[in-house]
Design a protein around this motif. Structure first.
Motif, PDB file in Angstrom:
ATOM      1  N   ARG A   3       0.851  -1.198   0.000  1.00  0.00           N
ATOM      2  CA  ARG A   3       0.000   0.000   0.000  1.00  0.00           C
ATOM      3  C   ARG A   3       0.881   1.241   0.000  1.00  0.00           C
ATOM      4  NH1 ARG A   3      -4.268   0.344   4.535  1.00  0.00           N
ATOM      5  NH2 ARG A   3      -5.005   1.999   3.158  1.00  0.00           N
ATOM      6  N   ILE A   4       0.612   2.146  -0.939  1.00  0.00           N
ATOM      7  CA  ILE A   4       1.392   3.375  -1.074  1.00  0.00           C
ATOM      8  C   ILE A   4       0.467   4.568  -0.873  1.00  0.00           C
ATOM      9  CG2 ILE A   4       2.887   4.757  -2.577  1.00  0.00           C
ATOM     10  CD1 ILE A   4       4.068   1.999  -1.824  1.00  0.00           C
ATOM     11  N   GLY A   5       0.819   5.434   0.056  1.00  0.00           N
ATOM     12  CA  GLY A   5       0.071   6.662   0.276  1.00  0.00           C
ATOM     13  C   GLY A   5       0.660   7.795  -0.542  1.00  0.00           C
ATOM     14  N   ILE A   6      -0.188   8.530  -1.205  1.00  0.00           N
ATOM     15  CA  ILE A   6       0.234   9.705  -1.977  1.00  0.00           C
ATOM     16  C   ILE A   6      -0.148  10.922  -1.144  1.00  0.00           C
ATOM     17  CG2 ILE A   6      -0.073  11.014  -4.114  1.00  0.00           C
ATOM     18  CD1 ILE A   6      -0.911   8.260  -5.394  1.00  0.00           C
ATOM     19  N   ILE A   7       0.844  11.565  -0.555  1.00  0.00           N
ATOM     20  CA  ILE A   7       0.598  12.670   0.367  1.00  0.00           C
ATOM     21  C   ILE A   7       0.629  13.991  -0.384  1.00  0.00           C
ATOM     22  CG2 ILE A   7       1.438  13.901   2.402  1.00  0.00           C
ATOM     23  CD1 ILE A   7       2.594  11.240   3.396  1.00  0.00           C
ATOM     24  N   LEU A   8      -0.481  14.705  -0.340  1.00  0.00           N
ATOM     25  CA  LEU A   8      -0.575  16.043  -0.926  1.00  0.00           C
ATOM     26  C   LEU A   8      -0.119  17.026   0.137  1.00  0.00           C
ATOM     27  CD1 LEU A   8      -1.354  18.235  -2.891  1.00  0.00           C
ATOM     28  CD2 LEU A   8      -3.760  17.731  -2.440  1.00  0.00           C
ATOM     29  N   PRO A  18      -3.574  19.651  -5.882  1.00  0.00           N
ATOM     30  CA  PRO A  18      -4.561  18.604  -6.158  1.00  0.00           C
ATOM     31  C   PRO A  18      -4.500  18.064  -7.585  1.00  0.00           C
ATOM     32  CG  PRO A  18      -5.570  20.322  -4.861  1.00  0.00           C
ATOM     33  CD  PRO A  18      -4.195  20.822  -5.253  1.00  0.00           C
ATOM     34  N   GLN A  19      -4.214  18.918  -8.553  1.00  0.00           N
ATOM     35  CA  GLN A  19      -4.111  18.445  -9.942  1.00  0.00           C
ATOM     36  C   GLN A  19      -2.925  17.496 -10.102  1.00  0.00           C
ATOM     37  OE1 GLN A  19      -4.726  21.643 -13.053  1.00  0.00           O
ATOM     38  NE2 GLN A  19      -4.422  22.899 -11.223  1.00  0.00           N
ATOM     39  N   VAL A  20      -1.813  17.860  -9.483  1.00  0.00           N
ATOM     40  CA  VAL A  20      -0.612  17.028  -9.585  1.00  0.00           C
ATOM     41  C   VAL A  20      -0.829  15.704  -8.846  1.00  0.00           C
ATOM     42  CG1 VAL A  20       1.859  16.887  -9.116  1.00  0.00           C
ATOM     43  CG2 VAL A  20       0.843  19.081  -9.806  1.00  0.00           C
ATOM     44  N   ALA A  21      -1.381  15.784  -7.641  1.00  0.00           N
ATOM     45  CA  ALA A  21      -1.617  14.565  -6.857  1.00  0.00           C
ATOM     46  C   ALA A  21      -2.618  13.644  -7.543  1.00  0.00           C
ATOM     47  CB  ALA A  21      -2.100  14.939  -5.455  1.00  0.00           C
ATOM     48  N   GLN A  22      -3.644  14.214  -8.158  1.00  0.00           N
ATOM     49  CA  GLN A  22      -4.629  13.384  -8.863  1.00  0.00           C
ATOM     50  C   GLN A  22      -3.994  12.707 -10.066  1.00  0.00           C
ATOM     51  OE1 GLN A  22      -7.871  12.796  -7.673  1.00  0.00           O
ATOM     52  NE2 GLN A  22      -7.660  11.146  -9.162  1.00  0.00           N
ATOM     53  N   LEU A  38      -4.812   8.506  -1.929  1.00  0.00           N
ATOM     54  CA  LEU A  38      -4.466   9.910  -1.729  1.00  0.00           C
ATOM     55  C   LEU A  38      -4.694  10.309  -0.273  1.00  0.00           C
ATOM     56  CD1 LEU A  38      -3.576  12.558  -3.068  1.00  0.00           C
ATOM     57  CD2 LEU A  38      -5.978  13.016  -3.551  1.00  0.00           C
ATOM     58  N   ILE A  39      -3.727  11.021   0.293  1.00  0.00           N
ATOM     59  CA  ILE A  39      -3.810  11.558   1.650  1.00  0.00           C
ATOM     60  C   ILE A  39      -3.621  13.068   1.537  1.00  0.00           C
ATOM     61  CG2 ILE A  39      -2.815  11.546   3.966  1.00  0.00           C
ATOM     62  CD1 ILE A  39      -1.571   8.760   3.169  1.00  0.00           C
ATOM     63  N   PHE A  75       0.388   2.181   5.728  1.00  0.00           N
ATOM     64  CA  PHE A  75       1.030   2.249   4.416  1.00  0.00           C
ATOM     65  C   PHE A  75       2.450   1.680   4.471  1.00  0.00           C
ATOM     66  CE2 PHE A  75      -2.330   5.391   4.133  1.00  0.00           C
ATOM     67  CZ  PHE A  75      -2.904   5.052   2.926  1.00  0.00           C
ATOM     68  N   ASP A  76       2.858   1.120   3.332  1.00  0.00           N
ATOM     69  CA  ASP A  76       4.192   0.533   3.200  1.00  0.00           C
ATOM     70  C   ASP A  76       5.193   1.502   2.584  1.00  0.00           C
ATOM     71  OD1 ASP A  76       3.472  -2.242   4.013  1.00  0.00           O
ATOM     72  OD2 ASP A  76       2.147  -2.055   2.278  1.00  0.00           O
ATOM     73  N   GLY A  77       4.707   2.550   1.981  1.00  0.00           N
ATOM     74  CA  GLY A  77       5.560   3.538   1.344  1.00  0.00           C
ATOM     75  C   GLY A  77       4.724   4.742   0.950  1.00  0.00           C
ATOM     76  N   PHE A  78       5.420   5.764   0.461  1.00  0.00           N
ATOM     77  CA  PHE A  78       4.749   7.029   0.170  1.00  0.00           C
ATOM     78  C   PHE A  78       5.321   7.695  -1.068  1.00  0.00           C
ATOM     79  CE2 PHE A  78       4.643   6.253   4.686  1.00  0.00           C
ATOM     80  CZ  PHE A  78       3.291   6.380   4.958  1.00  0.00           C
ATOM     81  N   VAL A  79       4.467   8.453  -1.733  1.00  0.00           N
ATOM     82  CA  VAL A  79       4.893   9.450  -2.715  1.00  0.00           C
ATOM     83  C   VAL A  79       4.435  10.781  -2.149  1.00  0.00           C
ATOM     84  CG1 VAL A  79       4.622  10.339  -5.055  1.00  0.00           C
ATOM     85  CG2 VAL A  79       4.696   7.857  -4.662  1.00  0.00           C
ATOM     86  N   ILE A  80       5.360  11.675  -1.936  1.00  0.00           N
ATOM     87  CA  ILE A  80       5.020  12.993  -1.407  1.00  0.00           C
ATOM     88  C   ILE A  80       4.984  13.976  -2.570  1.00  0.00           C
ATOM     89  CG2 ILE A  80       5.757  14.899   0.068  1.00  0.00           C
ATOM     90  CD1 ILE A  80       6.933  12.841   1.985  1.00  0.00           C
TER      91      ILE A  80
END
Length: 195
Positions: A3-8, A18-22, A38-39, A75-80
């Motif tokens: 599971r990867i969380g995408i942190i805005l 929000p456009q970039v994160a989406q 998305l977080i 989560f196991d990892g993240f994209v910030i």
């Protein structure tokens, strides 16, 4: 499944994040090697760090910190996804990171940044912060210019080269998150034994 969380990482009014994160989420969701979510930090308002002891030394006394920790822990990892403000990352993002410790450890992190210079200086600072929290920052980075990748500085129009760069970043985040799983499992077992 990983599971990867995408942190805005921005909460500003009229933010471009929000456009970039989406875009990151839409691209990632077409993959089959992990689950992505998305977080948005707007959904997790935190005061300036107000815990009486550093997160590495004790449990949180405040409900807002415990709720934030419960959101991040699975989560196991993240994209910030981060903008660059005055050659660094937004204070709200740094504050959210600082509220926790164990929830970040032994997890991979990648960065998608945006700004006039692509947000590279914000990410340089974040790499140091994440390293102190025992996160594995992947080498690949996606840098987006508000000068060339946004129409009228507001409508995100990423070039095709950004999609290729993002997929490379996601490959690395998923790969490292998978590789670090034994460390996360060992830490979880130690916590259970000691509790």
């Amino acid at each position: 499944m990983i599971r990867i969380g995408i942190i805005l990482g921005s909460t500003r009014p009229n933010r471009n994040g929000p456009q970039v994160a989406q875009w990151v989420l839409d691209t990632a969701s077409r993959r089959g090697d992990a689950e992505f979510e998305l977080i948005d930090l707007r959904d997790h308002p935190l005061p300036h760090l107000d815990e009486p002891v550093a997160p590495m030394f004790g449990p949180s006394v405040h409900e807002h910190t415990r709720a934030w920790g419960e959101r991040i822990a699975p989560f196991d990892g993240f994209v910030i996804v981060t903008p660059e403000y005055n050659h660094s990352a937004p204070g709200v993002l740094k504050n959210a990171i600082d509220h926790l410790f164990a929830q970040w450890a032994d997890k991979a992190v990648g960065f998608v940044s945006y700004g006039a210079g692509g947000g590279v200086r914000a990410v340089e600072h974040l790499r140091l912060v994440c390293s102190a929290l025992r996160m594995a920052d992947v080498s690949h980075q996606v840098t987006i210019s508000v000068l060339t990748d946004f129409e009228n500085y507001t409508a995100f129009k990423p070039g095709d080269h950004h999609a290729a760069a993002l997929n490379t970043l996601l490959d690395q985040v998923v790969g490292w998150s998978t590789a670090l799983a034994p460390l996360r499992h060992a830490a979880a077992e130690t916590t259970l034994i000691n509790s």
